[in-house]
Every structure is written in structure tokens, then in C-alpha cells.
Design a protein around this motif. Structure first.
Motif, short mmCIF file in Angstrom:
data_model
loop_
_atom_site.label_atom_id
_atom_site.label_comp_id
_atom_site.label_asym_id
_atom_site.label_seq_id
_atom_site.Cartn_x
_atom_site.Cartn_y
_atom_site.Cartn_z
N SER A 27 0.82 -1.21 0.00
CA SER A 27 0.00 0.00 0.00
C SER A 27 0.85 1.26 0.00
CB SER A 27 -0.95 0.00 1.21
OG SER A 27 -0.22 0.06 2.42
N GLY A 28 1.87 1.29 0.86
CA GLY A 28 2.71 2.48 0.93
C GLY A 28 3.50 2.71 -0.33
N VAL A 29 3.96 1.62 -0.96
CA VAL A 29 4.74 1.74 -2.19
C VAL A 29 3.89 2.33 -3.31
CG1 VAL A 29 5.98 0.41 -3.94
CG2 VAL A 29 6.23 -0.17 -1.53
N ALA A 30 2.61 1.98 -3.35
CA ALA A 30 1.73 2.52 -4.38
C ALA A 30 1.26 3.93 -4.05
CB ALA A 30 0.52 1.60 -4.56
N ALA A 31 1.13 4.24 -2.76
CA ALA A 31 0.61 5.54 -2.36
C ALA A 31 1.65 6.64 -2.44
CB ALA A 31 0.06 5.46 -0.93
N LYS A 32 2.90 6.33 -2.14
CA LYS A 32 3.92 7.38 -2.08
C LYS A 32 4.11 8.10 -3.41
CE LYS A 32 8.17 8.59 0.18
NZ LYS A 32 9.08 8.22 1.27
N PRO A 33 4.15 7.40 -4.57
CA PRO A 33 4.26 8.13 -5.84
C PRO A 33 3.09 9.08 -6.08
CG PRO A 33 4.82 5.83 -6.17
CD PRO A 33 4.26 5.94 -4.78
N LEU A 34 1.89 8.71 -5.65
CA LEU A 34 0.73 9.61 -5.80
C LEU A 34 0.91 10.86 -4.95
CD1 LEU A 34 -2.23 7.04 -5.73
CD2 LEU A 34 -1.29 8.23 -7.72
N ILE A 35 1.42 10.67 -3.74
CA ILE A 35 1.66 11.81 -2.85
C ILE A 35 2.73 12.73 -3.44
CG2 ILE A 35 2.47 12.47 -0.55
CD1 ILE A 35 1.24 9.85 0.49
N GLU A 36 3.79 12.13 -3.96
CA GLU A 36 4.87 12.92 -4.55
C GLU A 36 4.44 13.61 -5.84
OE1 GLU A 36 8.02 10.09 -4.87
OE2 GLU A 36 8.72 10.42 -2.81
N ALA A 37 3.40 13.06 -6.48
CA ALA A 37 2.89 13.67 -7.71
C ALA A 37 2.04 14.90 -7.43
CB ALA A 37 2.09 12.65 -8.52
N GLY A 38 1.68 15.11 -6.16
CA GLY A 38 0.93 16.32 -5.81
C GLY A 38 -0.32 16.08 -5.01
N LEU A 39 -0.75 14.83 -4.85
CA LEU A 39 -1.95 14.56 -4.05
C LEU A 39 -1.62 14.67 -2.57
CD1 LEU A 39 -3.67 11.52 -5.83
CD2 LEU A 39 -4.59 13.83 -5.57
N ASP A 40 -2.52 15.29 -1.82
CA ASP A 40 -2.35 15.39 -0.39
C ASP A 40 -2.49 13.99 0.23
OD1 ASP A 40 -3.72 15.77 2.48
OD2 ASP A 40 -2.54 17.57 2.02
N PRO A 41 -1.67 13.65 1.24
CA PRO A 41 -1.79 12.32 1.87
C PRO A 41 -3.21 12.00 2.34
CG PRO A 41 0.20 13.40 2.62
CD PRO A 41 -0.54 14.41 1.81
#
Length: 349
Positions: A27-41
């Protein structure tokens, strides 16, 4: 015949527990790129929980009697195991490595024993106390305390927040289990104990996701999210991956599949065995983050991570048994069961 069936059931349970640990660990591996792309955690957490809740709506409808029978349990599951764990964990990985965040979250079993010993004032075994010491010492290596202020203190606090949210759910689960045992005991003595059937886990998960989605809607305010980011790509260690693929992984694999297989594995195995297998989630998450995100941990951090898992294992498997105290005995089992069902975290992750 019975022995063969038991062996097959155990093998299937171990397979499902491993699948659950792998699903949660990603889950964290998939979520971190989205966060770094600009989505708020918080927006990523809301997308995860709301998407999973939508998929689980048929299950919730099937077990709609739970709303009347177990409102406190559903509220606790939604607030702690879903909203609290996921929000703190995703916020943590936006600041510190995925493996570090999850290893910190795995202090939860040790924190449960702290609750039992100092809040409930129940005895704990020496082995369990040793597990706590090992977990804390391992954590010191994971966060490299000798590095001083160079480490992200807020990220560490958020990861600890995820662990504390799991503790809250462990305590709630323990209370519910003891309540059911008390009713069963009254029935055995000829009293009117009422129903002793535990609430169906899938139903609790479905309503926990719904409650969590409602809470996170107020907190995350998704109407302010940049939805266009979901139509773009996110970088995963230099590789562009469609954002919707990562989101689909988080919702379908890291949430629906992870929770479902975790619950079934607990039914097929003992809670202690399932809980130990669930500890592999931290290892899987660290390896995936290393391979897919390029997050390399130092040798002291790897040693510390192994020590944290060892301490968590000892703390889970060394809880005192009756008659040393129903809460003390239940906490270790509840922690192990909840770890296997939820994972850092939980709601983990």
C-alpha cells in the motif's frame, strides 16, 4: 481423514495470511508516488477508504443488523483501524521512508502490553517485557537516534500515531471478546447470556470502511482535491506509472483483498500464528520500497527493523494466560488477530 483436512486448512490459511501481508505491504509503495505527484496524503487516504467502502457496500447491506447490534464496535473500527491508522501512516510516508514508517507502526503490540500493565494494571510476563525492550531498542536503530535532528521528527510522530490508533482498536477488540466470553459463561451456568455469536468480520470491515470514509470526508475535504492528477502519471523510481493504476492497486489489492484474506486467514489459523505471519508485512513493504522506490535502508536500520519485528513477535506470543487476568490474556491475542486483519498499520496500510 480429519488430520488431512486440518493440514490442508492450515496450509490454505498460511497461504492467505501471506497474501494478506503482501497486499498490505504494497500500500505504501503505491501511495507514495501519488503523494509525490501532488496529491495530499489525506486525499489519498480518502480515495483508498471511500473506494473500498463503495466496493464493500453489498457486504454492508447483507450485515445491516450490525448497525443496531454493535454500533460502538463499528464506530471504533472506523475511527481507529481505518481513519486513524491510514491517515497517520500515509502522512508519515510522505515524510519518511515507507519501511521506517511501517516498522515504527509495528511497535503497536508492545504498546498494547504497556496499556495492559500500566493502565489496566494487569501483570505481564518477563518474556513480553523483553519483547518491549527489544522493540524500543530496535526502533532507536531504525530512526538512527544518533543522527539527532537530521531525522524527520514529525514523520516519526505520525508513524507513532498510527501505532497508537492500532492500540485503540486492540483494546476495543479485547473488550468485545471478553464481553462475548462473559455472556457465554453466564449461559453455561444456566443464566440468560444472550447470543454469543461474534460479529461477522467482513461485516465489521465493511461498516468500518464506511465510518472511516465519512470521518475522512470531513477531515480531508476531497472537494478541494485536484482530480486531474488521477488522469496523469506518477513517478516510481524514474518510471512513469498511470495514477489510476496505482489507485486501483491501493483500493482493490491493498485494502479489499488485504482485509478479506486477512480475516479468512485468522479463521483458518490461530490468531497468534496469523499475527506472526502478518509481521512479514513490514519486511515485504521494506523490500518493495527498496526495489520499486529506491529507498535503501542502512545496515543499522535493517538490524533495527529485524529487532523491532523480533520484539513484536515476542510481545504478541508471550501474553499471560488465565488466570493472570482476562485483559492481559486477551490483549496479546487481540493484538495478533488485529495485526493479521488490519495491518499500520494496520491501518498501517
Amino acid at each position: 481423514m480429519h488430520a488431512s483436512r486440518g493440514t490442508q486448512k492450515r496450509s490454505a490459511g498460511l497461504g492467505l495470511a501471506l497474501l494478506s501481508a503482501f497486499a498490505f505491504g504494497g500500500s505504501g509503495v503505491a501511495a507514495k508516488p501519488l503523494i509525490e505527484a501532488g496529491l495530499d496524503p489525506l486525499h489519498v487516504v480518502w480515495l483508498r477508504v471511500a473506494g473500498a467502502a463503495l466496493i464493500m457496500l453489498p457486504v454492508a447491506w447483507r450485515h445491516r443488523n450490525l448497525v443496531r447490534e454493535r454500533p460502538a464496535l463499528l464506530a471504533g473500527f472506523g475511527l481507529f483501524a481505518v481513519a486513524g491508522v491510514q491517515a497517520c501512516y500515509f502522512a508519515a510516508i510522505s515524510r519518511i521512508p515507507v519501511g521506517v514508517a511501517l516498522l515504527v507502526e509495528y511497535l503497536a503490540p508492545a504498546l498494547v502490553l504497556g496499556w495492559v500493565r500500566f493502565v489496566q494494571r494487569r501483570p505481564v510476563t518477563r518474556a513480553a517485557a523483553l519483547g518491549v525492550v527489544l522493540a524500543v531498542g530496535g526502533l532507536a536503530c531504525v530512526v538512527e537516534v544518533w543522527a539527532g535532528l537530521s531525522f524527520d521528527a514529525l514523520g516519526l510522530l505520525l508513524a507513532l500515531g498510527a501505532a497508537c490508533c492500532q492500540v485503540g482498536y486492540f483494546v476495543l477488540s479485547d473488550h468485545g471478546g471478553q464481553e462475548a466470553k462473559g455472556r457465554e459463561g453466564r449461559e453455561d451456568k444456566g443464566g440468560d447470556g444472550g447470543s454469543v455469536e461474534p460479529p461477522p468480520p467482513l461485516g465489521v470491515i465493511a461498516y468500518g470502511l464506511i465510518v472511516g470514509a465519512l470521518v475522512l470526508t470531513v477531515v480531508a475535504r476531497p472537494w478541494g482535491m485536484d482530480w486531474s492528477l488521477l488522469g496523469g502519471t506518477a513517478g516510481m523510481n524514474g518510471t512513469a506509472v498511470p495514477a489510476w493504476v496505482l489507485l486501483g492497486w491501493i483500493v482493490l489489492i491493498a485494502t479489499v483483498l488485504a482485509y478479506g484474506t486477512g480475516v479468512v486467514s485468522v479463521r483458518m489459523l490461530s490468531p497468534q500464528v496469523a499475527g506472526v505471519v502478518a509481521c512479514l508485512e513490514a519486511v515485504i513493504a521494506t523490500v518493495l520500497a527498496w526495489v520499486l522506490l529506491g529507498e535503501h535502508l542502512s545496515a543499522p536500520q535493517l538490524i533495527g527493523g529485524f529487532t523491532v519485528l523480533t520484539g513484536a513477535f515476542i510481545a504478541q506470543s508471550s501474553a499471560p494466560k488465565p488466570p493472570s487476568g482476562p485483559v492481559a490474556a486477551g490483549a496479546g491475542a487481540a493484538a495478533a488477530a488485529a495485526e493479521s486483519e488490519l495491518s499500520a498499520g494496520r491501518a498501517s496500510h
